[in-house]
Each structure stands twice: as structure tokens, then as C-alpha cells.
Write an enzyme that holds these catalytic residues in place. Sequence first.
Site, mmCIF file in Angstrom:
data_model
loop_
_atom_site.group_PDB
_atom_site.id
_atom_site.type_symbol
_atom_site.label_atom_id
_atom_site.label_comp_id
_atom_site.label_asym_id
_atom_site.label_seq_id
_atom_site.Cartn_x
_atom_site.Cartn_y
_atom_site.Cartn_z
ATOM 1 N N CYS A 132 0.844 -1.186 0.000
ATOM 2 C CA CYS A 132 0.000 0.000 0.000
ATOM 3 C C CYS A 132 0.883 1.241 0.000
ATOM 4 C CB CYS A 132 -0.953 0.104 1.177
ATOM 5 S SG CYS A 132 -2.135 -1.232 1.307
ATOM 6 N N ARG A 184 4.050 -0.566 -4.627
ATOM 7 C CA ARG A 184 3.759 -1.044 -3.275
ATOM 8 C C ARG A 184 2.377 -1.676 -3.165
ATOM 9 N NH1 ARG A 184 7.159 1.845 0.706
ATOM 10 N NH2 ARG A 184 5.742 1.042 2.235
ATOM 11 N N TRP A 235 -2.926 -2.709 -1.654
ATOM 12 C CA TRP A 235 -2.647 -4.142 -1.744
ATOM 13 C C TRP A 235 -3.540 -4.768 -0.676
ATOM 14 C CZ3 TRP A 235 -1.016 -8.170 1.362
ATOM 15 C CH2 TRP A 235 -0.625 -9.338 0.696
ATOM 16 N N ASN A 261 -2.182 2.364 5.644
ATOM 17 C CA ASN A 261 -1.347 1.229 5.276
ATOM 18 C C ASN A 261 -1.086 0.464 6.560
ATOM 19 O OD1 ASN A 261 0.499 -0.486 4.118
ATOM 20 N ND2 ASN A 261 2.182 0.999 4.116
ATOM 21 N N GLY A 262 -1.328 -0.846 6.547
ATOM 22 C CA GLY A 262 -1.099 -1.637 7.753
ATOM 23 C C GLY A 262 -2.339 -2.433 8.096
ATOM 24 N N GLU A 279 17.305 -18.729 -5.022
ATOM 25 C CA GLU A 279 16.948 -17.394 -5.502
ATOM 26 C C GLU A 279 16.464 -17.464 -6.960
ATOM 27 O OE1 GLU A 279 16.154 -14.569 -4.694
ATOM 28 O OE2 GLU A 279 16.643 -13.229 -6.337
ATOM 29 N N LYS A 318 12.845 -16.162 -8.290
ATOM 30 C CA LYS A 318 12.712 -15.139 -9.344
ATOM 31 C C LYS A 318 11.773 -15.640 -10.436
ATOM 32 C CE LYS A 318 13.835 -12.363 -8.108
ATOM 33 N NZ LYS A 318 14.381 -11.752 -6.923
ATOM 34 N N GLU A 369 8.006 -15.919 -9.178
ATOM 35 C CA GLU A 369 7.268 -14.694 -8.843
ATOM 36 C C GLU A 369 6.903 -13.849 -10.054
ATOM 37 O OE1 GLU A 369 9.241 -11.693 -6.393
ATOM 38 O OE2 GLU A 369 11.164 -12.411 -7.089
ATOM 39 N N HIS A 407 17.106 -37.692 -2.704
ATOM 40 C CA HIS A 407 16.299 -37.826 -1.477
ATOM 41 C C HIS A 407 14.852 -37.405 -1.699
ATOM 42 C CE1 HIS A 407 19.911 -38.758 0.723
ATOM 43 N NE2 HIS A 407 20.493 -37.742 0.097
ATOM 44 N N LYS A 440 5.734 -4.556 -3.472
ATOM 45 C CA LYS A 440 7.063 -4.298 -2.921
ATOM 46 C C LYS A 440 6.910 -3.844 -1.475
ATOM 47 C CE LYS A 440 11.438 -3.510 -4.466
ATOM 48 N NZ LYS A 440 12.144 -4.673 -5.012
HETATM 49 C C1 F6R Z 1 11.675 -11.137 -4.240
HETATM 50 C C2 F6R Z 1 11.511 -10.021 -3.335
HETATM 51 C C3 F6R Z 1 11.121 -10.306 -1.937
HETATM 52 C C4 F6R Z 1 11.932 -9.442 -0.969
HETATM 53 C C5 F6R Z 1 11.434 -9.653 0.464
HETATM 54 C C6 F6R Z 1 12.278 -8.899 1.466
HETATM 55 O O1 F6R Z 1 12.108 -10.725 -5.478
HETATM 56 O O2 F6R Z 1 11.670 -8.886 -3.693
HETATM 57 O O3 F6R Z 1 11.253 -11.657 -1.634
HETATM 58 O O4 F6R Z 1 13.276 -9.777 -1.084
HETATM 59 O O5 F6R Z 1 10.108 -9.239 0.554
HETATM 60 O O6 F6R Z 1 12.217 -7.527 1.248
HETATM 61 P P1 F6R Z 1 13.261 -6.537 1.877
HETATM 62 O O7 F6R Z 1 14.605 -6.878 1.326
HETATM 63 O O8 F6R Z 1 12.806 -5.184 1.471
HETATM 64 O O9 F6R Z 1 13.235 -6.754 3.357
#
Ligand code: F6R
Length: 610
Positions: free
Chosen positions: A2, A28, A75, A101-102, A483, A487, A490, A506, A605
Site C-alpha cells: 500500500c 507497493r 494491496w 497502510n497496515g 533465488e 525469481k 514470482e 532424497h 514491494k
Molecule cells: C523477491 C523479493 C522479496 C523481498 C522480500 C524482502 O524478489 O523482492 O522476496 O526480497 O520481501 O524484502 P526486503 O529486502 O525489502 O526486506
Amino acid sequence: MCGIVGYCGKKPLGISVVLDGLQALEYRGYDSAGLCYAQDGSLVLDKQVGRVQALRDSLGSPAPDSATAIGHTRWATHGTPTQTNAHPHFNAGKTIMVVHNGIIENHAEIREKLSGLGYSFVSETDTEVIPHLLDYYRKKSQNFTEAFEKVLKQLRGAYGLLALTTEEPNTLFAARLGSPLVLGVMDDGAYIVASDPAALLAHTKKVVYLNDHEFVVAEQGEDYEIRDLLRDTSVDRAIEKLDFDANEISKGDYEHFMIKEIYEAPQTIRMATLGRIRPKEGIVKLGGLDSVADQLKYIDRIVIVACGTSYYAGLVGEYLIEEIAGIPVEVALASEFKYRHEPFSRSTALLAISQSGETADTIAALKKVENFGVLRLGVVNAVGSTIARMTDAGVYCHAGPEQAVASTKAFIAQVSILTQIALYLSQGTELYKPLLDELDALPKKVETVLESADAIREIAKKYVNNRDFLFIGRRYGYPSALEGALKLKEISYIHAEGYAAGEMKHGPLAMIDESFPTFAIATASELLEKTYSNIEEIRARKGPVVAVATEGNEHITSLADDVMYVPATLEQTSPLLVAIVMQLFSYYVAVEKKLDVDKPRNLAKSVTVE
Ligand code: F6R
């Protein structure tokens, strides 16, 4: 998670400043957007499902004249993404409006109490209790500020919130508890409040970060006042200067933020190491850790806490710090760590890794050890963020703002910093000098990987229709595999799992058939022969294999269907090159699938709620 923006200043700017701010914060949250503005003694509301553009279209061009407005890009947490559930929320008379937000944890209790008093609700959100509660307390208070304060004292949970009232149409009321909020101070007496400095950068670089349990009342043309809710006092806080520019949050000529940010990797490593590594003198200088250098001498265990991509960077850090500095490291998911009951000694340091510096779980992990007397360190990108301010010491990533939801350059910066921390803590190892030199040489090698983007794109095209993907690697390749899988899933919505290659027999091998490809990290390492054996086992089950290998490795072409090469590097720095290949691979798969790369479905984000 948000985005909220509010402006009080001069006509006709209110709506355009808020809309531009919302656009900058759209990463966000992007399931609905709304704003309200003060006009002729009323508050006018507009809310739309979808992106900020839908809101812009609805308001028309030019947007209506207003000096004051607050807006929100959502969001969804409570209630589906509908127009009714979109913010702002309001009281019955529409004289008070709120964006939030929250999560208000005691919303059900407040709702019940207010319903009993005759208040009725139109949305399914937790937020809607706030304007009604403001309405209720306004009737029992001298002025709106007093009512605002009373309401804040009733709310449990987390909030970054903004309120407008018809009574004081030139004033923003804003408060923070566990969700970021920053006040921008403009030279013409106007103010902007936002959940992220990105929203105010186009207008001012002068900011004041609010802390938890603080609220601010900012009236156009008057001095603002910050108040501490716990101590009932005014807060005198220095204005800080933002250290990044508006062009850092634009896509420039790139189609997406994600590809722009991937291409920033060489510069990201340069910025993360600038003034810190001195290969000629053979030293690593981390100014951010100097103040705790004496304490660090007694640290015999490091617990890294982080989420998502930052957690995977932490796993690379575990290998690095253990191997280079000889200090045992444990990496914990912040969301698990905060609920664990493990013994903790004072010789343990907690190291939080976070791009945004606002991730709720990572903040909670830091809070958990607040009274344990342990050293709290941070590897954070967002300057001035909550985590940066909560930690005793730390090293900034200096990667600049990251806009794409999928983290790319932040991972590169985090691993670069963790490499330097490992060197900084090292008491001497034969790897010290080669690693320092390699870190210095790395930006050029990353550039070489970026030059192979077209070849990676061609390979990616072949896997667009696959439904599943396995990523495997050993040692430093293992966190890289995790990772890589994150990637891909997502942004392309392809089911992907990361595994330690040695785990194949396993369990995961059972999934392999001709429709289930594996992305094998087969860069140069002592264990490469063992990775070859894993690839052979996959081939024997008809599983297609895509490999990332070190330039010059021809043998791999007889094992893998497709190979992407990276320049020769140390095993310890290989995650930095492998990451670029995997980021490009995932990016091109998502582009080929015509997906919204920068704003993948269901995500946002900066995860500021639990
Ligand atoms: C994946 C991604 C998320 C962040 C996670 C932590 O591409 O962006 O998995 O890495 O939400 O976010 P931060 O680093 O901002 O604490």
C-alpha cells in the site's frame, strides 16, 4: 505494501502531486487506487479498482483544482479489491476521510462498539473503523487534533495513516506505528506526507522521518508539529536530506524497471564497494561498522534474519562469513525467527538484511532481541528506513531505489556487502587477497554477462510453456538455486523449486520427466564433478537441463540441452554472476509470456504487514 500520499499546499497542485506520488508508489500495491480532496468546504472522493491510471482517467484532465488531497494505492489485506474497499474511507457525513497502510488488529472490537452506537459500515476493511472512530471522538474533543490523538491511542496493530477533515481543509493529520511514513517539507510552506520518499522526491529533498507512536499535524503555511503519543510531548527532529534523484526512479529507455535494474548491476557493485575496498592496500574499510569494531571482536556467532531474496543473499553470506571469517552463522527467515524460543548469548550478533528497510517480519525479529543486549547490525538499501535506524551499526547497500517488485540489484548489492563483511571480519585467510581482487574485478565480468542477454533470451523462449522448473546447485550454487527459483516463480508464475543438488536422490528426482526441466548451476567449483553426476541422473530420467557454466567448459554441452556462460570467477563470487543469468532468464520468460513483469499478481514491494 500500500502506498499513501498526502499534500497540503497551494491550488491547483493538490491532486496532481498526490496522483504523481501514487504513481511513484504503485509498486507497493496495485489492486485499487483512490483519493479525496478538499473543495469548497467538502471532501470529494474518487476510488477506482485497478491501477493509478484508472484513477487519473476518472478525475479527468486537467484534474480538479485543490490545495489539499490524500491518496492511496492498495494491496488488499482485509476485503477483496473492490471500489468500496478501496481507500479513502470516510465517516457518515463524509467530513472525515482516511487512507491507511497496515492492519488494525482490534478493528472487529471497535466495529462492534461503534455499531452499538449507531455507526454503520459500508466496506469489509479494517481501515473503515478509523474515520468513524474519529467522528465519535471529535464530538467529545476540543478540536480535531485531540480527537486524532484519542483515536491513535485506541488502535492496535500497524498503521501509516493520513486523515483529512472539512474542519481544517489545509491540514494533514498523519501517524505512524509499524508502517513507514515520511514528511516532506517544501520551501513554499507546503507539506507532503508519504509512505515512501519516492513519492515526494519530485517536490522536495527535505524530509523528516516519523518514528513509531508519533503523529504529525502539518498545516499549509504554518510550522508542523510532531508529537510523541507515549510521552505526550512534542518532538524536535532535524530535517534530513534525501540522497537520490528523481531520475533514479524512472524507467528511462527501458521497457521495465526490472531490466533497467538488472542492467544497473555493474554500477551497483561499484557503489557497494566504493571507498570500502582498497585492493592495493589489501584492506576493506566499512565505516558503518567502525563504531562497533571492539564489540565485533567478541562475536562468536552471527544470526542473519531476512525474508525472500534478502534471505537468500543471507544464505550466500553464511557460506562467505563462515569460510572467510571463521565465525559460525545461522540464517533464519525473519517470519520464523520472531516466534522461536531459542537461547541467545550476548556474544551473538543479529544481522538484518533488507532492501526496503521496512519489512515487518525483519523489524519484528530485531525488536525481539531488543532487550537481550545483543549487537544488532543491518545491511539495508533504503537510507533512513526503519531497519537502518533500529540497528546499532550497519552497511548501506547504496543500490539506489529498486522499483520492480522482483528484487534484482538489491541482491547483487547485498551479496557484495556480505562479501566485504566477511573480509572485514576475517583474521587472515589465504582467500583474503584473491577475493578482494576478484570483487574489484567483478563489475566488468557482470558487464560481460549482460552482453549475452540476447542468447539468454533465446534460451528462455524455449521454456515459456513449461509448468514446472527445478533449480539445483551445490555450496555457493545452492542459495543461488533458491533465488533463481523464486525469481522465476514470482514473475512468470511457473512453479519452480530450488534444491541443493545433493538432495536430488532424497526426493525431488521423483518429479523429473521430459516435461520437468532443471536449471543446473554448474559453474567452476571443487564440487563440479558431483554436480555433473546430478545432471547425469536427471538426463537418465529424460529431464531437460539448462546449465549455467563457466566460460571454456565444453564438457557441459554434452550434458545439458542449453548452456549459458559466465566469465571465470572464484566460487565465492560466482553467485553474483549466476544471479544475473537467472534474473535475465526469468525476465525474458515473463516478457515472452506477456506478463506484467514489474508488478506481478498478488505481490507488492515492501511487505510492511505480517
Ligand atoms: C523477491 C523479493 C522479496 C523481498 C522480500 C524482502 O524478489 O523482492 O522476496 O526480497 O520481501 O524484502 P526486503 O529486502 O525489502 O526486506
